[in-house]
Design a protein around this motif. Structure first.
Motif, mmCIF file in Angstrom:
data_model
loop_
_atom_site.group_PDB
_atom_site.id
_atom_site.type_symbol
_atom_site.label_atom_id
_atom_site.label_comp_id
_atom_site.label_asym_id
_atom_site.label_seq_id
_atom_site.Cartn_x
_atom_site.Cartn_y
_atom_site.Cartn_z
ATOM 1 N N GLN A 262 0.820 -1.215 0.000
ATOM 2 C CA GLN A 262 0.000 0.000 0.000
ATOM 3 C C GLN A 262 0.855 1.267 0.000
ATOM 4 O O GLN A 262 0.535 2.244 -0.693
ATOM 5 C CB GLN A 262 -0.938 0.008 1.210
ATOM 6 N N PHE A 263 1.940 1.252 0.764
ATOM 7 C CA PHE A 263 2.770 2.454 0.921
ATOM 8 C C PHE A 263 4.076 2.305 0.149
ATOM 9 O O PHE A 263 4.534 1.190 -0.127
ATOM 10 C CB PHE A 263 3.060 2.701 2.409
ATOM 11 N N GLU A 264 4.670 3.432 -0.156
ATOM 12 C CA GLU A 264 5.915 3.451 -0.923
ATOM 13 C C GLU A 264 7.138 3.261 -0.040
ATOM 14 O O GLU A 264 8.230 3.007 -0.548
ATOM 15 C CB GLU A 264 6.040 4.784 -1.697
#
Length: 354
Positions: A262-264
Motif C-alpha cells: 500500500q505504501f511506498e
C-alpha cells in the motif's frame, strides 16, 4: 509364581492392545466422520457462546428484577445474530474498494518483486519469475466456488443444530434421571455435565472479551496508520484470536503485508508489526491470564498439542475447537480415577480439583 506373573503380563498386554485399537478406531471415526461431527461440534461451541450471553443477561438486575429466561435467550440470540450481520456487512461493503485498490497493489507488488530479483541476481530472479508465472488463479475458481457452497450448507446445518439444542436443553435433567436409576449417580453425572458446560462457557466468554479488546485496539492503530480495509483486518484479528498462539500471529501478518504494497516506504510496515505485536503480547500474556485466572488450569504445551492434533484432524475449524475440547477432556479425566493422571499431565501446575 511364574504362571501368575505371566498371567498379569498377558493381562497388561491385552489391555494395552485394546487401548491402542480403541484409540485407532476413535481417530478413524473423527477423520471419516468429519462431515457429520464438525458441524455438530461448531454448533455446540456457538450454543455455549449464546448460553453464556443468556446467563449474562439473566444475571442483570433492574429494580431488583431479573430478565426472564425467554427474554434473556432472545437477547443472546439477537446479539450473536447482530454480530454476524455486522461482520458480513463490513466484508461485503468493502468489495468495491478492494477492486478499486487492486491495480495499485499489483503495481506495487511487481515493483517490490523487481527490486528483490535485482538484488538476488539474474539466476535467482529467473526462478522467482517462473514460480510466480506458474500460479494459475483461474484454476482455483472451481474449488473456491465449491468451498463456498459447502460453507453455506454447513452454516445452515449449524443453525438447525443450535435451534434444536435450545429446544432440548430443558429435557436434559429428565433424560439423565432415566439413564441412571440410581439417584446419586444421576446427580453426579448432572454435576459433571454442568462443570463441563461451565468451564467451556467461561473460556468462550473470556476469550470473546479478549478478542474484542484485541480487535478494537488493533483497529485503532491501523486506522491511525491509514491502512486500507482496517475494519476487515480488525474482524479477522478478532476471529483468529480464538485460535491459540498461531491465530494472533496470522492476524498480525495480513495487515502488515498489506502495508508493504500500500505504501511506498517501509516505515508503516515496521510501525504496524511493532505495535500490533505489542498489543497481542500485552493482551494475550497479561490481560488474558488475569481474566481467566486459575479457572482454566491448562498446560501451554498441552494447548499446542491439542491445536496441532485437531488442526490435523479437522483443519482450521478444529483449531478453533481445540481448547474447548481440551477443557472437556481435563474435566472428564479429573472425575474418572483411572484417567486422573491424564488430567494432571494436561494441567498447568499438576493440581486438579473435582
Amino acid at each position: 509364581m511364574r504362571d501368575s506373573l505371566r498371567g498379569r503380563l498377558d493381562t497388561h498386554v491385552s489391555s494395552a492392545a485394546l487401548t491402542i485399537i480403541a484409540f485407532g478406531v476413535v481417530i478413524a471415526g473423527l477423520v471419516y466422520g468429519r462431515p457429520f461431527l464438525l458441524p455438530l461440534a461448531l454448533a455446540i461451541f456457538l450454543w455455549n457462546l449464546m448460553e453464556a450471553m443468556v446467563q449474562g443477561f439473566s444475571s442483570v438486575e433492574i429494580a431488583h428484577n431479573r430478565a426472564p429466561r425467554w427474554l434473556a435467550t432472545l437477547l443472546g440470540v439477537l446479539t450473536v445474530g447482530l454480530g454476524f450481520y455486522l461482520i458480513f456487512t463490513v466484508l461485503l461493503g468493502q468489495v468495491d474498494a478492494i477492486n478499486a485498490a487492486l491495480p495499485h497493489y499489483l503495481t506495487r507488488f511487481q515493483s517490490i518483486v523487481a527490486d528483490l530479483t535485482e538484488w538476488l541476481g539474474p539466476e535467482r530472479s529467473t526462478k522467482i519469475r517462473d514460480a510466480f508465472g506458474g500460479i494459475n488463479v483461474a484454476a482455483w475458481l472451481p474449488s473456491v466456488i465449491s468451498s463456498t457452497q459447502s460453507i453455506v450448507v454447513t452454516a445452515l446445518l449449524i443453525i438447525a443444530y443450535i435451534a434444536f439444542l435450545f429446544v432440548e436443553q430443558g429435557q436434559v435433567g429428565s433424560k439423565i434421571a432415566g439413564i441412571f436409576p440410581d439417584k446419586d449417580k444421576a446427580e453426579e453425572t448432572s454435576r459433571l455435565l454442568k462443570e463441563i458446560s461451565g468451564s467451556v462457557r467461561r473460556y468462550i466468554w473470556f476469550k470473546t472479551i479478549v478478542s474484542v479488546l484485541t480487535g478494537v485496539a488493533c483497529y485503532a492503530v491501523m486506522r491511525l496508520e491509514g491502512i486500507d480495509f482496517a475494519e476487515s483486518w480488525a474482524l479477522l484479528i478478532f476471529v483468529l484470536n480464538y485460535i491459540p498462539n498461531i491465530g494472533s500471529i496470522v492476524g498480525v501478518a495480513f495487515p502488515c503485508l498489506l502495508a508493504l504494497v500500500q505504501f511506498e516506504t517501509l516505515t508503516p510496515f515496521f510501525v504496524l508489526i511493532t505495535t500490533l505485536t505489542s498489543i497481542q503480547v500485552v493482551i494475550g500474556s497479561v490481560l488474558e491470564p488475569m481474566l481467566m485466572g486459575q479457572g482454566l488450569n491448562m498446560s501451554p504445551f498441552a494447548i499446542i498439542l491439542s491445536l496441532a492434533f485437531w488442526g490435523m484432524i479437522w483443519g482450521i475449524a478444529g483449531m478453533f475447537l481445540s481448547v474447548p475440547i481440551l477443557v472437556i477432556i481435563i474435566v472428564v479425566c479429573a472425575h474418572v480415577p483411572k484417567w486422573r493422571w491424564v488430567a494432571v499431565l494436561l494441567s498447568k501446575d499438576g493440581k486438579v480439583t473435582v
